[in-house]
Design a protein around this motif. Structure first.
Motif, PDB file in Angstrom:
ATOM      1  N   LEU A  20       5.030 -74.666  47.595  1.00 20.34           N
ATOM      2  CA  LEU A  20       3.906 -73.722  47.595  1.00 20.34           C
ATOM      3  C   LEU A  20       4.358 -72.265  47.629  1.00 20.34           C
ATOM      4  O   LEU A  20       3.576 -71.361  47.357  1.00 20.34           O
ATOM      5  CB  LEU A  20       2.993 -73.984  48.800  1.00 20.34           C
ATOM      6  CG  LEU A  20       2.139 -75.247  48.713  1.00 20.34           C
ATOM      7  CD1 LEU A  20       1.376 -75.458  50.014  1.00 20.34           C
ATOM      8  CD2 LEU A  20       1.163 -75.152  47.552  1.00 20.34           C
ATOM      9  N   ILE A  43       6.910 -73.732  37.826  1.00 15.18           N
ATOM     10  CA  ILE A  43       7.343 -73.616  39.226  1.00 15.18           C
ATOM     11  C   ILE A  43       6.409 -72.715  40.033  1.00 15.18           C
ATOM     12  O   ILE A  43       6.416 -72.770  41.256  1.00 15.18           O
ATOM     13  CB  ILE A  43       8.796 -73.094  39.373  1.00 15.18           C
ATOM     14  CG1 ILE A  43       8.996 -71.869  38.502  1.00 15.18           C
ATOM     15  CG2 ILE A  43       9.811 -74.175  39.080  1.00 15.18           C
ATOM     16  CD1 ILE A  43      10.292 -71.141  38.805  1.00 15.18           C
ATOM     17  N   ASN A  68      14.691 -69.031  48.717  1.00 14.34           N
ATOM     18  CA  ASN A  68      14.949 -69.941  47.592  1.00 14.34           C
ATOM     19  C   ASN A  68      16.331 -69.680  47.005  1.00 14.34           C
ATOM     20  O   ASN A  68      17.076 -70.622  46.711  1.00 14.34           O
ATOM     21  CB  ASN A  68      13.899 -69.749  46.494  1.00 14.34           C
ATOM     22  CG  ASN A  68      12.622 -70.514  46.791  1.00 14.34           C
ATOM     23  OD1 ASN A  68      12.586 -71.357  47.678  1.00 14.34           O
ATOM     24  ND2 ASN A  68      11.562 -70.208  46.061  1.00 14.34           N
ATOM     25  N   ALA A  69      16.649 -68.398  46.821  1.00 13.85           N
ATOM     26  CA  ALA A  69      17.933 -68.043  46.202  1.00 13.85           C
ATOM     27  C   ALA A  69      19.080 -68.645  47.020  1.00 13.85           C
ATOM     28  O   ALA A  69      20.018 -69.228  46.465  1.00 13.85           O
ATOM     29  CB  ALA A  69      18.062 -66.527  46.105  1.00 13.85           C
ATOM     30  N   ALA A 114       3.828 -70.279  44.481  1.00 10.32           N
ATOM     31  CA  ALA A 114       2.383 -70.149  44.196  1.00 10.32           C
ATOM     32  C   ALA A 114       1.811 -69.017  45.053  1.00 10.32           C
ATOM     33  O   ALA A 114       1.019 -68.192  44.566  1.00 10.32           O
ATOM     34  CB  ALA A 114       1.663 -71.464  44.484  1.00 10.32           C
ATOM     35  N   GLN A 119       7.860 -78.837  42.158  1.00 15.79           N
ATOM     36  CA  GLN A 119       9.285 -78.734  42.478  1.00 15.79           C
ATOM     37  C   GLN A 119      10.056 -79.355  41.333  1.00 15.79           C
ATOM     38  O   GLN A 119       9.634 -80.362  40.775  1.00 15.79           O
ATOM     39  CB  GLN A 119       9.588 -79.459  43.795  1.00 15.79           C
ATOM     40  CG  GLN A 119       8.890 -78.783  44.986  1.00 15.79           C
ATOM     41  CD  GLN A 119       9.152 -79.479  46.293  1.00 15.79           C
ATOM     42  OE1 GLN A 119       8.873 -80.651  46.420  1.00 15.79           O
ATOM     43  NE2 GLN A 119       9.653 -78.749  47.271  1.00 15.79           N
ATOM     44  N   VAL A 120      11.153 -78.731  40.978  1.00 15.26           N
ATOM     45  CA  VAL A 120      11.957 -79.254  39.881  1.00 15.26           C
ATOM     46  C   VAL A 120      12.659 -80.528  40.369  1.00 15.26           C
ATOM     47  O   VAL A 120      13.363 -80.495  41.375  1.00 15.26           O
ATOM     48  CB  VAL A 120      13.010 -78.210  39.434  1.00 15.26           C
ATOM     49  CG1 VAL A 120      13.903 -78.769  38.337  1.00 15.26           C
ATOM     50  CG2 VAL A 120      12.320 -76.932  38.977  1.00 15.26           C
ATOM     51  N   LYS A 144      18.825 -71.154  49.163  1.00 21.50           N
ATOM     52  CA  LYS A 144      18.689 -72.612  49.207  1.00 21.50           C
ATOM     53  C   LYS A 144      19.271 -73.282  47.959  1.00 21.50           C
ATOM     54  O   LYS A 144      19.874 -74.349  48.047  1.00 21.50           O
ATOM     55  CB  LYS A 144      17.188 -72.932  49.319  1.00 21.50           C
ATOM     56  CG  LYS A 144      16.846 -74.339  49.671  1.00 21.50           C
ATOM     57  CD  LYS A 144      15.440 -74.396  50.247  1.00 21.50           C
ATOM     58  CE  LYS A 144      14.386 -74.332  49.156  1.00 21.50           C
ATOM     59  NZ  LYS A 144      13.023 -74.511  49.712  1.00 21.50           N
ATOM     60  N   GLY A 200      20.105 -73.015  38.927  1.00 21.25           N
ATOM     61  CA  GLY A 200      19.290 -72.685  37.759  1.00 21.25           C
ATOM     62  C   GLY A 200      18.048 -73.545  37.625  1.00 21.25           C
ATOM     63  O   GLY A 200      17.846 -74.515  38.375  1.00 21.25           O
ATOM     64  N   PHE A 212      14.394 -63.876  39.791  1.00 18.05           N
ATOM     65  CA  PHE A 212      12.948 -63.727  39.941  1.00 18.05           C
ATOM     66  C   PHE A 212      12.622 -62.240  39.908  1.00 18.05           C
ATOM     67  O   PHE A 212      13.200 -61.453  40.650  1.00 18.05           O
ATOM     68  CB  PHE A 212      12.470 -64.396  41.237  1.00 18.05           C
ATOM     69  CG  PHE A 212      12.454 -65.889  41.119  1.00 18.05           C
ATOM     70  CD1 PHE A 212      13.623 -66.622  41.260  1.00 18.05           C
ATOM     71  CD2 PHE A 212      11.273 -66.562  40.799  1.00 18.05           C
ATOM     72  CE1 PHE A 212      13.623 -68.001  41.103  1.00 18.05           C
ATOM     73  CE2 PHE A 212      11.256 -67.938  40.644  1.00 18.05           C
ATOM     74  CZ  PHE A 212      12.437 -68.664  40.785  1.00 18.05           C
TER      75      PHE A 212
END
Ligand code: ADP
Length: 269
Positions: free
Chosen positions: A224, A202, A162-163, A227, A208-209, A165, A193, A252
């Protein structure tokens, strides 16, 4: 009487929940087999096409243009099938955890060794993103944890992916610290951000934002990942949360209780 009815309703609800998860797990499993074929054949067609057809078209502008269009369309099939595979794997993982049928291979682990493996697993992603610097900051001695190392890798890889992406340029940093009672892992980025109002949601399923996504198809997620991270971390009595500044980056934080005795980790209140 009311208390009894409530208790019965509760039992029925958790039974329904278990059935739902078991159903999802069977369905996801059945879906994976044909998808593996789709992915495999899409790859094969793509290879044959570029290696055998495209050279034949060389020098004929109209044919070459048509060939490129076919190759582009095929890559959409491939990426969407990959995305569906990710989605199914995520649904499968989540339903296994929720229905209690996840097989946790817990053992004593040295977190830094496992985190190094997780860091290596994103090397491929980073190679394609030279504008991002990755820093692994773990100077201290870190006590052992008692957990399934693959699950720790799953959590951290998700956060690292994620970071990367959601960061255009700058730094992705994984910091590992301990206060003796717990190991704290922070994955921080200098990316787009997350709005304050979404910092908790989230971690919900499929959340998803919305931001008029600029992500490439290949990078699109399932909603997902976090989660699953939440479920895994809570399974081990830990905590996970996010902090962020819009436009400046996100962090995170994962806190996992250290090994208290061989039987298992202590709980973080
Ligand atoms: P996805 O598969 O969409 O990445 P996740 O559950 O991992 O699903 O994340 C949910 C959403 O949280 C993402 O779609 C994104 O909007 C937001 N998000 C997660 N990590 C970051 C991050 N490092 N920076 C900005 N937004 C993030």
């Amino acid at each position: 009487l009311q208390a009894m009815e409530l208790a019965e309703a509760n039992i029925r609800m958790s039974e329904l929940d278990r059935l739902k998860s078991a159903f999802l797990s069977t369905v996801s499993h059945e879906l994976r087999t044909p998808l593996t074929s789709i992915l495999g054949f899409a790859k094969l067609i793509g290879r044959d096409f570029t290696e055998q057809f495209l050279p034949l078209a060389s020098g004929q502008a109209a044919l070459e243009a048509r060939g490129r269009r076919i190759a582009d369309n095929l890559s959409v099939v491939f990426h969407e099938a990959e995305r569906l595979t990710r989605l199914i794997n995520d649904v499968l993982d989540l339903s296994r955890i929720e229905s209690g049928s996840m097989h946790w291979r817990d053992r004593r682990i040295a977190p830094l060794d496992v985190l190094r493996t997780a860091a290596r697993s994103i090397a491929g992603l980073l190679a394609a993103r030279p504008e991002i610097v990755f820093v692994f900051d773990a100077t201290e001695q870190v006590p052992d944890l008692f957990m399934d190392p693959d699950q720790l890798i799953q959590v951290v890889s998700n956060l690292l992916q994620n970071a990367v992406k959601f960061t255009r340029t700058g730094e992705v940093r994984m910091t590992v610290r301990t206060d003796g009672e717990a190991v704290q892992i922070v994955v921080a980025d200098s990316g787009i951000g997350i709005p304050e109002s979404e910092l908790e949601s989230i971690f919900g399923k499929f959340h998803q934002v919305g931001r008029g996504d600029t992500l490439s198809d290949a990078a699109k997620g399932t909603g997902l990942g976090l989660a699953i991270c939440g479920q895994i971390v809570r399974h081990y009595g830990g905590r996970i949360w996010a902090t962020s500044r819009l436009g400046q980056g996100s962090a995170f934080h994962v806190r996992l209780p250290c090994l208290a005795q061989e039987e298992g980790p202590a709980r973080i209140p």
